[in-house]
Design a protein around this motif. Structure first.
Motif, short mmCIF file in Angstrom:
data_model
loop_
_atom_site.label_atom_id
_atom_site.label_comp_id
_atom_site.label_asym_id
_atom_site.label_seq_id
_atom_site.Cartn_x
_atom_site.Cartn_y
_atom_site.Cartn_z
N ILE A 156 -45.65 63.84 -86.21
CA ILE A 156 -44.78 63.05 -85.35
C ILE A 156 -44.31 61.85 -86.15
O ILE A 156 -45.13 61.10 -86.69
CB ILE A 156 -45.51 62.57 -84.08
CG1 ILE A 156 -46.21 63.74 -83.38
CG2 ILE A 156 -44.55 61.85 -83.14
CD1 ILE A 156 -45.27 64.81 -82.89
N LEU A 157 -42.99 61.66 -86.24
CA LEU A 157 -42.45 60.54 -86.99
C LEU A 157 -41.65 59.65 -86.07
O LEU A 157 -40.66 60.08 -85.48
CB LEU A 157 -41.57 61.03 -88.15
CG LEU A 157 -41.18 59.95 -89.17
CD1 LEU A 157 -41.16 60.54 -90.58
CD2 LEU A 157 -39.83 59.32 -88.86
N GLY A 158 -42.12 58.41 -85.93
CA GLY A 158 -41.39 57.42 -85.16
C GLY A 158 -40.50 56.61 -86.08
O GLY A 158 -40.94 56.17 -87.15
N SER A 159 -39.27 56.39 -85.66
CA SER A 159 -38.33 55.67 -86.52
C SER A 159 -37.20 55.09 -85.69
O SER A 159 -37.06 55.37 -84.50
CB SER A 159 -37.74 56.62 -87.58
OG SER A 159 -36.93 57.60 -86.95
N TRP A 160 -36.38 54.29 -86.34
CA TRP A 160 -35.13 53.84 -85.75
C TRP A 160 -34.10 54.97 -85.88
O TRP A 160 -34.27 55.88 -86.71
CB TRP A 160 -34.61 52.60 -86.48
CG TRP A 160 -35.37 51.35 -86.18
CD1 TRP A 160 -36.33 51.19 -85.22
CD2 TRP A 160 -35.23 50.08 -86.84
NE1 TRP A 160 -36.81 49.91 -85.23
CE2 TRP A 160 -36.15 49.20 -86.20
CE3 TRP A 160 -34.44 49.61 -87.86
CZ2 TRP A 160 -36.28 47.87 -86.59
CZ3 TRP A 160 -34.56 48.29 -88.25
CH2 TRP A 160 -35.47 47.43 -87.62
N PHE B 131 -31.49 60.19 -80.69
CA PHE B 131 -31.78 59.08 -79.79
C PHE B 131 -31.06 57.83 -80.28
O PHE B 131 -30.69 57.71 -81.45
CB PHE B 131 -33.29 58.84 -79.65
CG PHE B 131 -34.04 58.73 -80.94
CD1 PHE B 131 -34.04 57.55 -81.67
CD2 PHE B 131 -34.76 59.81 -81.44
CE1 PHE B 131 -34.75 57.43 -82.85
CE2 PHE B 131 -35.47 59.70 -82.63
CZ PHE B 131 -35.46 58.51 -83.33
N THR B 132 -30.84 56.89 -79.37
CA THR B 132 -30.05 55.70 -79.66
C THR B 132 -30.94 54.48 -79.82
O THR B 132 -32.15 54.51 -79.53
CB THR B 132 -29.05 55.44 -78.52
OG1 THR B 132 -29.78 55.15 -77.32
CG2 THR B 132 -28.16 56.66 -78.30
N GLU B 133 -30.33 53.37 -80.26
CA GLU B 133 -31.06 52.12 -80.41
C GLU B 133 -31.53 51.60 -79.06
O GLU B 133 -32.61 51.02 -78.95
CB GLU B 133 -30.18 51.08 -81.11
CG GLU B 133 -30.92 49.81 -81.49
CD GLU B 133 -30.11 48.89 -82.36
OE1 GLU B 133 -30.53 47.73 -82.55
OE2 GLU B 133 -29.04 49.32 -82.85
N GLY C 226 -35.87 50.60 -75.25
CA GLY C 226 -36.42 50.89 -73.92
C GLY C 226 -37.66 51.77 -73.95
O GLY C 226 -38.18 52.13 -72.88
N ARG C 227 -38.12 52.14 -75.16
CA ARG C 227 -39.32 52.96 -75.31
C ARG C 227 -39.22 54.26 -74.51
O ARG C 227 -40.16 54.69 -73.85
CB ARG C 227 -40.57 52.18 -74.87
CG ARG C 227 -40.82 50.94 -75.70
CD ARG C 227 -41.89 50.05 -75.12
NE ARG C 227 -42.08 48.84 -75.94
CZ ARG C 227 -42.84 47.81 -75.58
NH1 ARG C 227 -43.48 47.84 -74.40
NH2 ARG C 227 -42.95 46.77 -76.35
N LEU D 90 -46.21 52.43 -79.05
CA LEU D 90 -46.84 52.07 -77.78
C LEU D 90 -47.49 53.26 -77.09
O LEU D 90 -48.63 53.17 -76.60
CB LEU D 90 -45.81 51.44 -76.84
CG LEU D 90 -46.34 51.05 -75.46
CD1 LEU D 90 -47.32 49.87 -75.59
CD2 LEU D 90 -45.20 50.69 -74.52
N ARG D 91 -46.80 54.41 -77.06
CA ARG D 91 -47.26 55.51 -76.20
C ARG D 91 -47.99 56.62 -76.95
O ARG D 91 -48.71 57.40 -76.33
CB ARG D 91 -46.05 56.12 -75.47
CG ARG D 91 -45.28 55.13 -74.58
CD ARG D 91 -44.12 55.84 -73.89
NE ARG D 91 -43.30 54.93 -73.10
CZ ARG D 91 -43.56 54.60 -71.84
NH1 ARG D 91 -44.62 55.11 -71.22
NH2 ARG D 91 -42.76 53.77 -71.19
#
Length: 403
Positions: A119-123, A140-142, A147-148, A212-213
């Motif tokens: 799982i890679l979280g990024s901007w 996904f958008t900024e 808004g998480r 966060l999640r």
């Protein structure tokens, strides 16, 4: 016609002793096959590195945490944060885009199927920086990152990991990442494996959601930075160093607690190393050709001894020393070229088998085929000169009296 006659006589002499000729050619066959296979492996590895360079995106620098120091004493691994990335994109001069990244392996579930996936979280900037294209759906958008939101973009092969379904069929569906439901909003085009990681088997979610999640940390693993242009790579590195030193309160002259890597330079180094090992392996394989050449010289010397009376008879009937020399050189050349042809077929077949069975990247370069074949002919001429000269220097009277 004399040249054609000499050529036919030489070929007849090779065919007359099929088993001996085959055993004589064996060293050349093995040598050529080994050279072709080793060079094919090296060429395949270099092309794989070049393909990876094309998928990285242009002018990408990677910032990773390094060793933290206090008073010249190491205090363990340093950290990078979202604030660092924010500082890098605040007032850019030589920087075009910034993408902080956080990665981990989590259990992913879809229906009755589940798999442990990256799982890679990024901007959202991650996809442009890494030259990643959409297959279907959207990114996904900024706003969704701020808004998480629980949205996910899948790599091209994630569906195969989750019950063998098509990744495109999962768009609009709900999957569970670490027990948290996420909506699939898009699928990326296939990029291929990149060393120890495969982006096609990864899931991409907003960075704030991952922190966060899912992964439960406010740190990031690395920050990808895209320079404004190729000519501004040095300026971008200096800008990153200046900004992060300010953010981490590191004085001039002190060791930085972060590392800046140029991915293109790193991969170029890997490519050069691969090329060096390819040449080394090809050189080792070429030793088999030299061994084969020595074997051919030995057999040709035996052949000269066995055919001493024939040589004397040919000279008595008017054959010149150059004719005898040319005949034995042709025999040696035919042996090596025939062995080279068999080795070429064996090498190409072995390269294809390694690609199909073992899954290794192989590529038979035309220049390596030509070079190996020419080298085998050179071996035949070089190691055939001594036996040929020995045959040409025999006198007719001594040859006819030889028992």
């Amino acid at each position: 016609m004399l040249i054609l006659e000499i050529l036919l006589v030489a070929i007849d002499a090779v065919i007359a002793n099929k088993l001996r000729s085959l055993l004589t050619m064996l060293g050349v066959v093995i040598g050529i096959a080994a050279v072709i296979t080793m060079v094919a492996l090296g060429e395949g590895a270099q092309r794989s590195v070049q393909a990876r360079l094309g998928t990285l995106g242009a002018n990408v620098l990677t910032v990773r945490p390094g060793q933290s120091f206090s008073g010249g004493v190491g205090r363990g691994q340093a950290m990078l944060s979202v604030e660092d990335a924010e500082a890098l994109r605040a007032n850019p001069r030589a920087i075009q885009a910034v993408s902080p990244e956080l990665e981990g392996r989590i259990q992913v579930q879809y229906g009755a199927s589940n798999a442990n996936l990256s799982i890679l979280g990024s901007w959202p900037t991650y996809f442009a920086v890494n030259n990643t294209q959409m297959e279907t759906g959207r990114l996904f958008t900024e706003q969704e990152d701020k808004g998480r939101r629980r949205v996910a973009v899948l790599g091209a092969l994630v569906g195969a990991q989750l019950g063998g379904v098509s990744s495109a069929s999962l768009v609009g569906e709900t999957i569970r990442i670490g027990g948290v439901p996420f909506e699939v909003i898009g699928v990326l085009k296939e990029k291929g494996s990149q060393g120890f990681s495969n982006p096609d088997e990864s899931l991409y979610i907003p960075l704030s959601t991952a922190q966060l999640r899912v992964l439960g940390t406010d740190r990031v693993r690395s920050i990808a930075v895209q320079a404004a242009s190729e000519g501004q790579m040095s300026e971008a590195m200096a800008e990153i160093d200046q900004i992060l030193r300010r953010e981490h309160r590191i004085r001039p002259g002190q060791d930085a607690d972060f590392n800046i890597r140029d991915q293109a330079s790193l991969l170029t180094t890997i490519q050069e190393t691969t090329k060096t090992f390819t040449l080394l392996l090809a050189g080792i394989a070429a030793i088999s050709l030299l061994v084969g050449g020595i074997g051919i010289m030995n057999i040709m010397l035996v052949s000269v001894t066995e055919r001493t009376r024939e040589i004397g008879l040919r000279k008595a009937l008017g054959a010149r020393p150059n004719d005898i020399l040319f005949q034995f050189l042709i025999e040696s050349l035919v042996l090596c070229l025939a062995g080279g042809a068999l080795g070429l077929l064996l090498g190409v077949g072995g390269s294809y088998a390694l690609k199909q069975i073992a899954g290794w990247d192989t590529a038979v370069a035309p220049e390596s085929v030509v070079l190996a074949f020419v080298f085998s002919g050179g071996v035949g001429v070089f190691f055939g000169i001594w036996p040929a000269r020995r045959a040409a220097n025999l006198t007719p009277i001594e040859s006819l009296r030889y028992e």
